[in-house]
Structure formats: C-alpha cells, structure tokens
Design an enzyme around this catalytic site. Structure first.
Site, PDB file in Angstrom:
ATOM      1  N   GLU A   1      55.393  -8.224  37.994  1.00  0.00           N
ATOM      2  CA  GLU A   1      55.439  -6.980  38.848  1.00  0.00           C
ATOM      3  C   GLU A   1      54.273  -6.217  38.936  1.00  0.00           C
ATOM      4  OE1 GLU A   1      57.199  -2.473  37.891  1.00  0.00           O
ATOM      5  OE2 GLU A   1      58.317  -4.263  36.978  1.00  0.00           O
TER       6      GLU A   1
ATOM      7  N   ARG B   1      50.459   1.498  41.477  1.00  0.00           N
ATOM      8  CA  ARG B   1      49.840   2.626  40.504  1.00  0.00           C
ATOM      9  C   ARG B   1      48.093   2.739  41.075  1.00  0.00           C
ATOM     10  NH1 ARG B   1      52.233   2.282  34.445  1.00  0.00           N
ATOM     11  NH2 ARG B   1      54.264   2.006  35.239  1.00  0.00           N
TER      12      ARG B   1
ATOM     13  N   LYS C   1      66.926  -1.451  35.594  1.00  0.00           N
ATOM     14  CA  LYS C   1      65.640  -1.487  34.769  1.00  0.00           C
ATOM     15  C   LYS C   1      65.831   0.015  34.057  1.00  0.00           C
ATOM     16  CE  LYS C   1      60.569   0.326  35.273  1.00  0.00           C
ATOM     17  NZ  LYS C   1      59.470   0.147  36.007  1.00  0.00           N
TER      18      LYS C   1
END
Length: 216
Positions: free
Chosen positions: A49, A53, A137
């Site tokens: 993943e 960011r 998640k």
C-alpha cells in the site's frame, strides 16, 4: 449484494489472504519506489500500500505498477473521489481509506477496483456492512482499542473481517493475527525510513521475509 460488489470483495479477499502483513509505505523519493517494491516482493510481500501522503505518491504507484509487475500495488490514504480516480489511473489494484464517506462509496461503486474502507466504531462497521462491505480496515488500530476491541466485535459482527493498521508492530502483531476476524495487518515496520533512506534493500527484504512467515 450485487454481482459486481461480490466480485470486488472476492478480488480483495484474495489479495489480503495472500500475506499476513500489507506493507504501508510513504514514498519521499520517487527513485526509492521500484527498488523498495522489488525488495518487498522478494521477501514474500507482493501486495503493498503506497499512501498518498507525499507529492510523489501517484507517480510512485504508476512506476511500481509498470516496472514491478509481480507487485500488487494499492493506494492508501485515499480521502476524495479525485484521489480514488488518480490512483486507479496510475495502476492501483486496490484502494484503501482511513474512513468512509458517501463520496468515496460512490466513487468505489463506479470502479472495478476493490475498496478497503476504514472503520473504528461498531456504527461505522455496520454502515459499511449495509453497503455490502465485508472486509474493512480497522484504523487507527491501537488508538481505537486494539486487539481486545476487535475481539469484542467478532461475535456480534462475525461476518466482517479486518485489516488493522496503525500502531501494529512486531510486539503486538500476534495479538491481532490470532483473532478470527483479522485477515491480515497493515504495517510500516517492514520498510523503516532509515533503511529506505540508506537504500538498504537487503534488510527490507529480510524484514519482509520474516513478516511473510507470521502466523496467528
């Protein structure tokens, strides 16, 4: 649940069941993306993943998807439908968000790429379940009650399985993986910032190999 949703759930299930740890990556330098992905794949963690960011995240997803075909690259920290579209266009094969919004649910419903939305309360889990999601998640895991919280959810919400992320480390990973409703965990410890900065791909491969052998 409609057929399209069921198919996406099956695709996501196969990805998450394939390894106990999904590396959660922050790419500060685009040049690191391909060698980092290759090291993780060699260590037995092909599904990764890449989080949105950093400014280079979308380009990193594109590079890895083009140059490391054996990797299953996903996009994390997806907050808007625009993020979702950019990530899919770059080659992301699964999408991860820290939470759930109607905007993201709508974007996911129009895409063939599976979506792993985040949830941290029973109400959020139930809302996602109503939308047809059975894989979620759990974020931020440690700060939201950790393994004991997930264990408490396993009976009333038995049909939901989780990928806990946030504060998961070698110290507590077995607490999570031993739970019946945890399918895998997300972790950044397999790709430490210092090792990435140093280009120490051998140590990252070793950490990945260790993580790929984890069991509940």
């Amino acid at each position: 649940m409609n057929a399209a949703m069921q198919k996406k759930n099956e695709v996501l299930l196969a990805i998450l069941e394939g390894q106990p740890v999904i590396p959660v990556l922050k790419i500060d330098r685009l040049a690191d993306a391909v060698p980092l992905a290759r090291a993780l794949v060699k260590g037995g963690l092909p599904a990764i993943e890449i989080t949105l960011r950093t400014p280079d995240a979308i380009d990193a997803i594109r590079l890895v998807s083009e140059e490391v075909p054996e990797a299953i690259v996903g996009a994390g920290t997806i907050l808007t439908s625009k993020d979702f579209s950019y990530a899919v266009a770059a080659g992301a094969r699964f999408i991860v968000s820290p939470g759930i919004t109607q905007e993201l649910l709508d974007a996911a419903s129009m895409s063939e790429v599976p979506f792993l939305p985040g949830a941290a309360t029973p109400s959020e889990v139930m809302a996602a379940r109503e939308e047809g999601y059975s894989l979620l998640k759990f974020f931020p895991a440690e700060q939201s009650g950790g393994a004991p919280f997930l264990k408490a959810l396993s009976s009333p919400l038995a049909s939901i399985r989780f990928c806990p992320t946030g504060g998961v480390s070698p110290k507590n990973v077995h607490d999570y993986l031993s739970l019946p409703n945890v399918i895998c965990v997300g972790g950044s410890w397999v790709a430490p910032d210092k090792a990435i900065e140093a280009g120490d791909w051998a140590s990252i491969e070793a950490l990945a190999r260790e993580a790929s052998g984890l069991k509940g």
